[in-house]
Design a protein around this motif. Structure first.
Motif, PDB file in Angstrom:
ATOM      1  N   CYS A 107       0.838  -1.201   0.000  1.00 48.26           N
ATOM      2  CA  CYS A 107       0.000   0.000   0.000  1.00 48.26           C
ATOM      3  C   CYS A 107       0.874   1.253   0.000  1.00 48.26           C
ATOM      4  CB  CYS A 107      -0.921   0.003   1.210  1.00 48.26           C
ATOM      5  SG  CYS A 107      -2.180  -1.297   1.160  1.00 48.26           S
ATOM      6  N   THR A 108       0.491   2.213  -0.838  1.00 42.88           N
ATOM      7  CA  THR A 108       1.245   3.465  -0.910  1.00 42.88           C
ATOM      8  C   THR A 108       0.794   4.400   0.207  1.00 42.88           C
ATOM      9  OG1 THR A 108      -0.382   4.535  -2.339  1.00 42.88           O
ATOM     10  CG2 THR A 108       1.356   3.239  -3.418  1.00 42.88           C
ATOM     11  N   PRO A 109       1.586   5.398   0.513  1.00 41.67           N
ATOM     12  CA  PRO A 109       1.160   6.381   1.528  1.00 41.67           C
ATOM     13  C   PRO A 109      -0.177   7.024   1.170  1.00 41.67           C
ATOM     14  CG  PRO A 109       3.498   6.623   1.087  1.00 41.67           C
ATOM     15  CD  PRO A 109       2.980   5.638   0.081  1.00 41.67           C
ATOM     16  N   GLU A 110      -0.400   7.248  -0.130  1.00 37.79           N
ATOM     17  CA  GLU A 110      -1.673   7.863  -0.554  1.00 37.79           C
ATOM     18  C   GLU A 110      -2.843   6.922  -0.282  1.00 37.79           C
ATOM     19  OE1 GLU A 110       1.729   9.698  -2.296  1.00 37.79           O
ATOM     20  OE2 GLU A 110       1.060   7.597  -2.455  1.00 37.79           O
ATOM     21  N   GLU A 111      -2.647   5.646  -0.533  1.00 42.96           N
ATOM     22  CA  GLU A 111      -3.709   4.669  -0.272  1.00 42.96           C
ATOM     23  C   GLU A 111      -4.010   4.579   1.222  1.00 42.96           C
ATOM     24  OE1 GLU A 111      -3.278   1.356  -3.805  1.00 42.96           O
ATOM     25  OE2 GLU A 111      -1.785   1.357  -2.196  1.00 42.96           O
ATOM     26  N   LEU A 112      -2.972   4.622   2.023  1.00 42.14           N
ATOM     27  CA  LEU A 112      -3.177   4.547   3.471  1.00 42.14           C
ATOM     28  C   LEU A 112      -3.881   5.790   3.997  1.00 42.14           C
ATOM     29  CD1 LEU A 112       0.298   3.081   4.536  1.00 42.14           C
ATOM     30  CD2 LEU A 112      -1.899   1.879   4.447  1.00 42.14           C
ATOM     31  N   ALA A 113      -3.530   6.959   3.461  1.00 45.87           N
ATOM     32  CA  ALA A 113      -4.199   8.197   3.872  1.00 45.87           C
ATOM     33  C   ALA A 113      -5.664   8.163   3.481  1.00 45.87           C
ATOM     34  CB  ALA A 113      -3.504   9.395   3.242  1.00 45.87           C
ATOM     35  N   GLU A 114      -5.960   7.657   2.287  1.00 46.20           N
ATOM     36  CA  GLU A 114      -7.343   7.543   1.818  1.00 46.20           C
ATOM     37  C   GLU A 114      -8.124   6.573   2.693  1.00 46.20           C
ATOM     38  OE1 GLU A 114      -9.403   5.569  -2.053  1.00 46.20           O
ATOM     39  OE2 GLU A 114      -7.759   6.976  -2.448  1.00 46.20           O
ATOM     40  N   MET A 115      -7.460   5.492   3.097  1.00 47.78           N
ATOM     41  CA  MET A 115      -8.085   4.500   3.974  1.00 47.78           C
ATOM     42  C   MET A 115      -8.462   5.124   5.314  1.00 47.78           C
ATOM     43  SD  MET A 115      -6.236   1.143   5.590  1.00 47.78           S
ATOM     44  CE  MET A 115      -5.521   0.753   3.998  1.00 47.78           C
ATOM     45  N   ARG A 116      -7.532   5.889   5.903  1.00 46.13           N
ATOM     46  CA  ARG A 116      -7.807   6.516   7.202  1.00 46.13           C
ATOM     47  C   ARG A 116      -8.922   7.550   7.097  1.00 46.13           C
ATOM     48  NH1 ARG A 116      -2.099   5.878   7.667  1.00 46.13           N
ATOM     49  NH2 ARG A 116      -1.740   7.909   6.688  1.00 46.13           N
ATOM     50  N   ARG A 120     -12.457   7.594   9.060  1.00 47.51           N
ATOM     51  CA  ARG A 120     -12.862   8.749   9.868  1.00 47.51           C
ATOM     52  C   ARG A 120     -14.258   9.223   9.491  1.00 47.51           C
ATOM     53  NH1 ARG A 120     -13.372  14.025   9.675  1.00 47.51           N
ATOM     54  NH2 ARG A 120     -12.788  14.101   7.474  1.00 47.51           N
ATOM     55  N   ILE A 121     -14.498   9.368   8.197  1.00 46.93           N
ATOM     56  CA  ILE A 121     -15.792   9.865   7.719  1.00 46.93           C
ATOM     57  C   ILE A 121     -16.919   8.919   8.116  1.00 46.93           C
ATOM     58  CG2 ILE A 121     -17.160  10.323   5.641  1.00 46.93           C
ATOM     59  CD1 ILE A 121     -14.599  11.391   4.342  1.00 46.93           C
ATOM     60  N   ASN A 122     -16.645   7.626   8.035  1.00 44.48           N
ATOM     61  CA  ASN A 122     -17.677   6.632   8.324  1.00 44.48           C
ATOM     62  C   ASN A 122     -17.657   6.157   9.782  1.00 44.48           C
ATOM     63  OD1 ASN A 122     -19.011   5.825   5.554  1.00 44.48           O
ATOM     64  ND2 ASN A 122     -16.810   6.097   5.146  1.00 44.48           N
ATOM     65  N   LYS A 123     -16.848   6.847  10.590  1.00 41.41           N
ATOM     66  CA  LYS A 123     -16.777   6.544  12.017  1.00 41.41           C
ATOM     67  C   LYS A 123     -16.479   5.069  12.288  1.00 41.41           C
ATOM     68  CE  LYS A 123     -19.788  10.411  13.257  1.00 41.41           C
ATOM     69  NZ  LYS A 123     -21.023  10.854  13.931  1.00 41.41           N
ATOM     70  N   LEU A 124     -15.513   4.561  11.527  1.00 38.77           N
ATOM     71  CA  LEU A 124     -15.072   3.182  11.682  1.00 38.77           C
ATOM     72  C   LEU A 124     -13.808   3.137  12.534  1.00 38.77           C
ATOM     73  CD1 LEU A 124     -15.463   2.068   7.951  1.00 38.77           C
ATOM     74  CD2 LEU A 124     -17.006   1.508   9.852  1.00 38.77           C
ATOM     75  N   PRO A 125     -13.526   1.983  13.120  1.00 43.21           N
ATOM     76  CA  PRO A 125     -12.262   1.871  13.868  1.00 43.21           C
ATOM     77  C   PRO A 125     -11.083   2.146  12.938  1.00 43.21           C
ATOM     78  CG  PRO A 125     -13.716   0.007  14.321  1.00 43.21           C
ATOM     79  CD  PRO A 125     -14.330   0.757  13.175  1.00 43.21           C
ATOM     80  N   THR A 126     -10.129   2.910  13.430  1.00 41.75           N
ATOM     81  CA  THR A 126      -8.972   3.221  12.604  1.00 41.75           C
ATOM     82  C   THR A 126      -7.957   2.091  12.672  1.00 41.75           C
ATOM     83  OG1 THR A 126      -7.950   4.393  14.448  1.00 41.75           O
ATOM     84  CG2 THR A 126      -9.243   5.707  12.903  1.00 41.75           C
ATOM     85  N   GLY A 127      -7.209   1.938  11.589  1.00 44.80           N
ATOM     86  CA  GLY A 127      -6.202   0.900  11.529  1.00 44.80           C
ATOM     87  C   GLY A 127      -6.116   0.329  10.133  1.00 44.80           C
ATOM     88  N   TYR A 128      -5.107  -0.445   9.910  1.00 43.54           N
ATOM     89  CA  TYR A 128      -4.916  -1.021   8.579  1.00 43.54           C
ATOM     90  C   TYR A 128      -6.010  -2.052   8.304  1.00 43.54           C
ATOM     91  CZ  TYR A 128      -2.724  -3.188   4.560  1.00 43.54           C
ATOM     92  OH  TYR A 128      -2.477  -3.675   3.307  1.00 43.54           O
ATOM     93  N   ASP A 129      -6.593  -2.004   7.101  1.00 39.34           N
ATOM     94  CA  ASP A 129      -7.729  -2.883   6.788  1.00 39.34           C
ATOM     95  C   ASP A 129      -7.328  -4.239   6.218  1.00 39.34           C
ATOM     96  OD1 ASP A 129      -6.921  -2.300   4.229  1.00 39.34           O
ATOM     97  OD2 ASP A 129      -8.717  -1.183   3.654  1.00 39.34           O
ATOM     98  N   ARG A 130      -6.025  -4.523   6.238  1.00 43.74           N
ATOM     99  CA  ARG A 130      -5.503  -5.842   5.868  1.00 43.74           C
ATOM    100  C   ARG A 130      -5.708  -6.188   4.390  1.00 43.74           C
ATOM    101  NH1 ARG A 130      -7.806  -6.990  11.298  1.00 43.74           N
ATOM    102  NH2 ARG A 130      -6.066  -7.511  12.690  1.00 43.74           N
ATOM    103  N   ARG A 131      -5.849  -5.192   3.539  1.00 43.21           N
ATOM    104  CA  ARG A 131      -6.136  -5.492   2.128  1.00 43.21           C
ATOM    105  C   ARG A 131      -5.020  -6.299   1.468  1.00 43.21           C
ATOM    106  NH1 ARG A 131      -6.630   0.515  -0.307  1.00 43.21           N
ATOM    107  NH2 ARG A 131      -8.025   0.606   1.507  1.00 43.21           N
ATOM    108  N   CYS A 132      -3.761  -5.992   1.828  1.00 41.53           N
ATOM    109  CA  CYS A 132      -2.670  -6.755   1.203  1.00 41.53           C
ATOM    110  C   CYS A 132      -2.583  -8.176   1.754  1.00 41.53           C
ATOM    111  CB  CYS A 132      -1.331  -6.041   1.419  1.00 41.53           C
ATOM    112  SG  CYS A 132      -1.061  -4.670   0.273  1.00 41.53           S
ATOM    113  N   ARG A 133      -3.095  -8.353   2.931  1.00 43.10           N
ATOM    114  CA  ARG A 133      -3.073  -9.693   3.533  1.00 43.10           C
ATOM    115  C   ARG A 133      -3.926 -10.657   2.718  1.00 43.10           C
ATOM    116  NH1 ARG A 133      -4.161 -10.759  10.005  1.00 43.10           N
ATOM    117  NH2 ARG A 133      -4.271 -13.051   9.954  1.00 43.10           N
ATOM    118  N   PHE A 134      -4.954 -10.125   2.055  1.00 44.71           N
ATOM    119  CA  PHE A 134      -5.890 -10.971   1.333  1.00 44.71           C
ATOM    120  C   PHE A 134      -5.845 -10.754  -0.179  1.00 44.71           C
ATOM    121  CE2 PHE A 134      -7.707 -10.307   5.622  1.00 44.71           C
ATOM    122  CZ  PHE A 134      -7.605 -11.619   6.070  1.00 44.71           C
ATOM    123  N   ARG A 135      -4.801 -10.083  -0.676  1.00 41.77           N
ATOM    124  CA  ARG A 135      -4.633  -9.968  -2.126  1.00 41.77           C
ATOM    125  C   ARG A 135      -4.311 -11.348  -2.714  1.00 41.77           C
ATOM    126  NH1 ARG A 135      -3.853  -4.560  -4.006  1.00 41.77           N
ATOM    127  NH2 ARG A 135      -3.126  -3.107  -2.358  1.00 41.77           N
TER     128      ARG A 135
END
Length: 501
Positions: A107-116, A120-135
């Motif tokens: 994940c690029t820094p831009e992707e991680l910033a977009e993820m956070r 934030r907007i959707n009031k979800l728990p913050t943290g890495y969403d493990r997308r690369c773990r399941f690629r």
């Protein structure tokens, strides 16, 4: 054998909380006949401060701590700089990837910033969403072939509970799914604290991990790492935070500063070590003054309190005064002189009193300077206090306290008092008993109702001050010649009308 470590990062100067961690580890090792290791965790090169390693080691030495292994003394488990152990961390990371306990994240820094931002907007728990773990494997191969930078993340269990025992807080349980997939190896090839810490603690045989409780939230990740490698867990002990007397987080306004600043201000290393060790730990009795050896003999993790400790600068000053009063005459002279000649404290160095004391060390006998310091020993709290407290012993052009002048130099008997003392001074030394007899004789000869009516104006005349050591003791130190000169000077000023309001 008990093996513990103090593992600071050279990103700044060690402060009270950090130094207390070092002390607890040191005391644990010495209490059990074990080994105390210093390890420098220098993997955050962007934040590394030049000279920080030297300051860390100097802080430990000043407190009286010694270590069995470390960057300057070596040892069988070196090197003791993490930046020199990168090959080991890379090897261990590959083992984790191979066993499925870690994975590469592209994940690029831009992707991680977009993820956070999405979280934030959707009031979800913050943290890495493990997308690369399941690629899919082919997608990961494509990203690698493109040369995209990657980090390595820990694959946290997605269900179950992580449980560990803390020697201070007891049983700790955390749901695995609530713990983020921590980065273990950064894109620049350097490990994060979490990987390097666990690998080094295992490789260096650390049996007890004693650290601040800011790390307790990271311990579940460390437990997962230990188990992924198949290693035995060390004993964990997370010491509570330190607060100010007002209950707020410890800060500069409470007196928290870099460790060596206390040395510059005139504190003794033994006093500071004693004081810091007793913040949140008790030997089991009401002792407040304890030598390093006494603390070594009494220390146990079980007596570290789970509640925050309190840093009270007033108590530290009191305890430092106790340590100063325990110095014998020779130690006192050497300690004060060494402080005077080495401190870089700007307030002290620029003071007139410090300059006077510096001249005194050069121009007066060791015996006279020591006698003066001994008289002030009971009254000071810091080594830096001696300069101002003893200044009048070495400067005969002292100023007179205006309140003392107003109260005493206008008394009709004061000229006769000073003349009587001058006329009756012995020719050589003056003992304390002789000084007392001389002042009593003056009071009787002048018909004074109270001896204090002679003591107070004599103090002002001889020192310029209204308070200080006992008059008879300071007269004995000054000796007949200095007393005569000072009284004659005062009489001359009185006759010139220098004190007239």
């Amino acid at each position: 054998m008990v093996r513990v470590r103090y593992a600071p990062s050279p990103t700044g100067s060690p402060h009270v909380g950090n130094i207390r961690t070092a002390l607890f580890n040191y005391l644990m090792a010495r209490r059990h006949g074990g080994q105390f290791i210093v390890r420098i965790e220098d993997t955050d090169k962007a934040r590394e401060v030049p000279g920080a390693v030297e300051e860390i080691l100097e802080s430990l030495r000043w407190l009286g701590l010694t270590w069995d292994e470390g960057p300057d003394v070596g040892g069988p488990y070196g090197p003791y700089f993490q930046s020199q152990r990168l090959d080991l961390y890379h090897k261990r990371v590959e083992e984790l990837i191979a066993s499925g306990h870690a994975y590469r994240c592209y994940c690029t820094p831009e992707e991680l910033a977009e993820m956070r931002e999405f979280q934030r907007i959707n009031k979800l728990p913050t943290g890495y969403d493990r997308r690369c773990r399941f690629r899919k494997p082919e997608e990961l191969e494509r990203l690698a072939a493109e040369g995209r930078p990657s980090v390595v993340r820990l694959a946290m269990p997605l269900e179950g509970t992580i449980v560990f025992e803390d020697s201070i807080r007891g049983r700790v349980e955390v749901e695995s799914k609530l713990v983020d997939d921590q980065v273990l190896l950064k894109a620049d090839g350097y490990p994060t604290y979490h990987l390097a810490n666990v690998v080094d603690d295992h490789e260096q045989g650390i049996t007890h991990v004693i650290r601040g409780d800011e790390w307790i939230s990271s311990t579940p990740k460390h437990v997962v790492l230990y188990r992924a490698f198949g290693w035995e867990l060390p004993v964990f002990a997370h010491a509570p935070i330190i607060k100010g007397p007002d209950g707020a987080k410890l800060s500069k306004r409470h007196g928290d500063t870099r460790c060596l600043d206390y040395r510059e201000k005139g504190y003794l290393g033994a006093a500071v070590a004693n004081f810091i060790a007793l913040i949140g730990w008790s030997p089991g009795d009401d002792r407040e003054k304890m030598s390093l050896r006494e603390m070594e003999e009494a220390f146990s993790i079980e007596r570290i309190q789970p509640n925050p400790g309190v840093f009270d600068i007033t108590k530290l000053q009191w305890l430092n005064g106790v340590y100063i009063r325990d110095l014998n005459a020779s130690e006192l002279y050497d300690t004060v002189r060494q402080y005077h000649e080495t401190t870089q404290d700007p307030e002290y160095r620029q003071s007139k009193a410090a300059q006077t004391l510096g001249k005194a060390f050069e121009e007066f006998s060791r015996e006279y300077v020591t006698s003066a310091l001994l008289l002030e020993q009971e009254r000071v709290r810091l080594l830096s206090d001696f300069a101002e407290a003893s200044e009048f012993f070495f400067d005969e052009e002292y100023e007179y306290d205006p309140n003392g002048v107003a109260k005493w130099f206008g008394q009709e008997y004061v000229v006769r008092l000073f003349e009587f003392v001058i006329e009756n001074l012995p020719g050589a030394a003056l003992s304390v008993e002789e000084a007392e007899g001389l002042v009593n004789g003056a009071a009787d000869a002048l018909g004074l109702a109270k001896r204090a009516e002679a003591i107070h104006p004599l103090r002002v005349a001889l020192t310029g001050r209204t308070k200080g050591p006992g008059l008879f003791e300071l007269m004995s130190v000054l000796g007949p010649d200095r007393i005569r000169r000072r009284l004659e000077r005062t009489l001359a000023l009185i006759r010139e009308g220098a004190f007239a309001s």
